[in-house]
Write a protein that holds these residues in place. Sequence first.
Motif, PDB file in Angstrom:
ATOM      1  N   ASP A  47       0.825  -1.214   0.000  1.00  0.00           N
ATOM      2  CA  ASP A  47       0.000   0.000   0.000  1.00  0.00           C
ATOM      3  C   ASP A  47       0.854   1.256   0.000  1.00  0.00           C
ATOM      4  O   ASP A  47       0.550   2.234  -0.690  1.00  0.00           O
ATOM      5  CB  ASP A  47      -0.937   0.027   1.213  1.00  0.00           C
ATOM      6  N   GLY A  51       1.147   4.042  -2.902  1.00  0.00           N
ATOM      7  CA  GLY A  51       0.956   5.455  -2.604  1.00  0.00           C
ATOM      8  C   GLY A  51       2.019   6.319  -3.256  1.00  0.00           C
ATOM      9  O   GLY A  51       1.735   7.397  -3.782  1.00  0.00           O
ATOM     10  N   MET A 126     -12.135   6.219   0.678  1.00  0.00           N
ATOM     11  CA  MET A 126     -10.740   6.348   0.253  1.00  0.00           C
ATOM     12  C   MET A 126      -9.838   5.177   0.654  1.00  0.00           C
ATOM     13  O   MET A 126      -9.031   4.738  -0.163  1.00  0.00           O
ATOM     14  CB  MET A 126     -10.145   7.688   0.697  1.00  0.00           C
ATOM     15  N   LYS A 130      -7.825   3.291  -2.403  1.00  0.00           N
ATOM     16  CA  LYS A 130      -6.491   3.911  -2.418  1.00  0.00           C
ATOM     17  C   LYS A 130      -5.595   3.253  -3.464  1.00  0.00           C
ATOM     18  O   LYS A 130      -5.403   2.047  -3.462  1.00  0.00           O
ATOM     19  CB  LYS A 130      -5.847   3.805  -1.039  1.00  0.00           C
TER      20      LYS A 130
END
Length: 149
Positions: A47, A51, A126, A130
């Motif tokens: 994750d 990002g 979100m 994401k």
Amino acid sequence: MSLLEQLTKDMVAAMKAKDKATLSVVRMLKAAVANEKIKLGHDLTPDEANGVLAREFKQRKESLAEFEKAGRQDLIDQVKHELAVVEKYLPKQLTPAEVSQVVKDTIAQVQATSMKDFGKVMGAIMPKVKGKADGKVVNETVKKFLQGK
């Protein structure tokens, strides 16, 4: 294989192919991931890596809009190539229909009834999307559904 390992492998392949444009983008991505790893002080989770990639993608998208506004075709072509390279590493993006479905489900889940619940809905959506959907698209979709209520 971690993102950093994949980027290193692709960097070597770009060097062997003498593909300078791709090589420079892969190097920038690798540096961004390495910097984030140093900043956080640990190996990146998938994750966190996504990002970083999403941030790099967004920066290039914003640059593309500025270059189009200025009429700089040379830079437009370069940024479009960079976007294509970055996109290879991002997870598959949700389609507008899939985003709409997630928004509908989340609105029902948090029992949102008006625009007053916008923050609550966005806060719930979100984390689910994401790295898989552009926040601007999600924002516009949520507004569309909540204004219809």
